[in-house]
Scaffold this active site. Structure first.
Site, PDB file in Angstrom:
ATOM      1  N   ASP A 110       0.843  -1.206   0.000  1.00 42.90           N
ATOM      2  CA  ASP A 110       0.000   0.000   0.000  1.00 42.90           C
ATOM      3  C   ASP A 110       0.875   1.252   0.000  1.00 42.90           C
ATOM      4  O   ASP A 110       2.099   1.158   0.156  1.00 42.90           O
ATOM      5  CB  ASP A 110      -0.915  -0.060   1.241  1.00 42.90           C
ATOM      6  CG  ASP A 110      -2.239   0.630   1.002  1.00 42.90           C
ATOM      7  OD1 ASP A 110      -2.316   1.496   0.099  1.00 42.90           O
ATOM      8  OD2 ASP A 110      -3.211   0.320   1.723  1.00 42.90           O
ATOM      9  N   ASP A 140     -10.661   2.796  -3.492  1.00 41.33           N
ATOM     10  CA  ASP A 140     -11.075   1.486  -2.962  1.00 41.33           C
ATOM     11  C   ASP A 140     -12.494   1.144  -3.388  1.00 41.33           C
ATOM     12  O   ASP A 140     -13.388   1.991  -3.366  1.00 41.33           O
ATOM     13  CB  ASP A 140     -11.064   1.511  -1.426  1.00 41.33           C
ATOM     14  CG  ASP A 140      -9.665   1.684  -0.864  1.00 41.33           C
ATOM     15  OD1 ASP A 140      -8.696   1.774  -1.640  1.00 41.33           O
ATOM     16  OD2 ASP A 140      -9.561   1.728   0.381  1.00 41.33           O
TER      17      ASP A 140
HETATM   18  C1  GLA Z   1      -6.026   1.362   1.419  1.00 38.18           C
HETATM   19  C2  GLA Z   1      -6.103   0.337   0.293  1.00 38.18           C
HETATM   20  C3  GLA Z   1      -7.173  -0.692   0.605  1.00 38.18           C
HETATM   21  C4  GLA Z   1      -6.859  -1.378   1.921  1.00 38.18           C
HETATM   22  C5  GLA Z   1      -6.704  -0.341   3.035  1.00 38.18           C
HETATM   23  C6  GLA Z   1      -6.184  -0.977   4.305  1.00 38.18           C
HETATM   24  O1  GLA Z   1      -7.182   2.122   1.506  1.00 38.18           O
HETATM   25  O2  GLA Z   1      -6.374   0.982  -0.930  1.00 38.18           O
HETATM   26  O3  GLA Z   1      -7.277  -1.635  -0.438  1.00 38.18           O
HETATM   27  O4  GLA Z   1      -5.684  -2.132   1.778  1.00 38.18           O
HETATM   28  O5  GLA Z   1      -5.817   0.693   2.665  1.00 38.18           O
HETATM   29  O6  GLA Z   1      -5.986  -0.056   5.327  1.00 38.18           O
END
Ligand code: GLA
Length: 423
Positions: free
Chosen positions: A170, A231
């Site tokens: 990430d 997301d």
């Molecule tokens: C980000 C990523 C997600 C997930 C969260 C976890 O938002 O884009 O896919 O992994 O972090 O905290």
């Protein structure tokens, strides 16, 4: 049986077909050379459904713990998921203890993962599956656990020692774009140096976009897949916005995808709460057209038979996993109906028609076959099979024919066009 498709093709059409084949078989930009993700990764990832639930006292069945992953591994093996290709069982954020150990290594939360990740990986491997884990290029993970900045080598080595097979990396809490870019590259090289085969799943472009346009040719050299956009949530609004982003950026992102490196539109949320049946069909069909990693985020302990059948649909998975490895694109949008297409191996094509009109009932839509596949999808004729919303052989079509379909609101009709001799 001799079929109609065996008629002689006119010479110029044969030449065109040949040219198309040569062009489409040409690899795009050079991919990360780790031999992995030759087709899009398939598996399960905890984030969308289970998020950062660390309260195993109150919610023992849905907190992020080894128990959850053991249960999912068992089901992936026993309920047919592994058999259709879902192989990677992936841990997302919130698995870590709040501090590194005395030797500077990341460690799993001892209460929630009492056996440790190495034992979990052994168990997952004993089921014929692979284990994915999560870390962050910056100072902290998005949920505030220890980040890998300044620790890339030791973290890569720790994951390799544990027997991890995929790393989702990430991009939160990175203090500059330079650190972000360097960090993603360094981790890729560090993983490589471990000598273990570890799929490298990046979010590099997503975190780059606010600063400057990502260099996808370069990203492909370091990552096996990369998130571009926000997301996914368990909602139609979210799925729709991912599709809209993808089509409006397709000139930039489609050609760069191919064996070894894929655009990642995020998890499949099929089998949860927010999508209607038609919307789940749309997500499955379009993730196949987009050559997207198929990482489900749902609860395999309580999934409906209908959602399970959709996620396990072998014909749709075959489109997603097609060996030609070309990502599809939106061909046109007319009157709230989008037509998407994807070239497949053996000169076949996948075509998806999405009805984005959210008022009224099912709508009829007629396409001229000659408009598909740059005119090459059905020369001089082909067999068309409807795969979604349910499988139905539609029969022989000529290059000059029209095809009339009926599409539910927010739903999709997914077709496969192929040479009659392959029928
Ligand atoms: C980000 C990523 C997600 C997930 C969260 C976890 O938002 O884009 O896919 O992994 O972090 O905290």
């Amino acid at each position: 049986m001799k079929l109609k498709g065996e008629v002689q093709l006119p010479g110029f059409l044969l030449a065109l077909r040949f040219l198309a084949l040569v062009l489409w078989s040409f690899p795009g930009a050079r991919a990360l050379n780790n031999g992995l993700a030759v087709t899009p990764t398939m598996g399960w990832l905890h984030w969308e459904r289970f998020m950062c639930n660390v309260d195993c006292q109150e919610e023992p069945d849905s907190c992020i713990s080894e128990k959850l992953f053991i249960q999912m591994a068992e089901l992936m093996e026993s309920d047919g998921w592994k058999d259709v290709g879902y192989e990677y069982l992936c841990i997302d954020d919130c698995w870590m203890a709040p501090k590194r150990d005395s030797e500077g290594r990341l460690q799993a939360d001892p209460k929630r993962f009492p056996s440790g990740i190495r034992r979990l990986a052994d168990y997952v491997h004993s089921k014929g599956l692979k284990l994915g884990i999560y870390a962050d290029v910056g100072n902290k993970t998005c949920a505030g656990f220890p980040g890998s900045f300044g620790h890339y080598d030791i973290d890569a080595k720790t994951f390799a020692d544990w027997g991890v097979d995929l790393l989702k990396f990430d991009g939160c809490y990175c203090d500059s774009v330079e650190h972000l870019e360097k960090g993603y590259k360094r981790m890729s090289l560090a993983l490589n140096r471990t000598g273990r085969s570890i799929v490298y799943s990046c979010e590099w472009p997503l975190y780059m976009w606010p600063f400057r346009k990502p260099n996808y040719t370069e990203i492909r050299q370091y990552c096996n897949h990369w998130r571009n956009f926000e997301d996914v949530y368990d909602s139609w609004q979210s799925v729709k916005s991912i599709l809209a982003w993808t089509s409006s950026n397709q000139k930039r992102i489609v050609d760069v995808a191919g064996p070894g490196g894929w655009n990642d539109p995020d998890m499949l949320v099929i089998g949860n709460f927010g999508l209607s049946w038609d919307q789940q069909v749309t997500q499955m069909a379009l993730w196949a057209i987009m050559a997207a990693p198929l990482l489900m985020s749902n609860d395999l302990r309580e999934i409906s038979p209908q959602a399970k059948a959709l996620l396990q649909d072998k014909d749709v998975i075959a489109i997603n996993q097609d060996p030609l490895g070309k990502q599809g694109y939106r061909l046109r949008k007319e009157d709230n109906i989008e037509v998407w297409e994807r070239p497949l191996s053996d000169l076949a094509w996948a075509v998806a028609m999405v009805n984005l009109q959210e008022i009224g009932g099912p709508r009829f839509h007629t396409i001229s076959i000659a408009s598909l596949g740059q005119g090459l999808a059905c020369i001089p004729d082909c067999v068309i099979i409807q795969l979604l919303p349910e499988k139905r052989k539609l029969g022989f079509y000529q290059w000059t024919s029209d095809l009339k379909t009926k599409i539910n609101p927010t739903g999709t009709v997914l077709l496969r066009l192929q040479r009659p001799s392959l029928h």
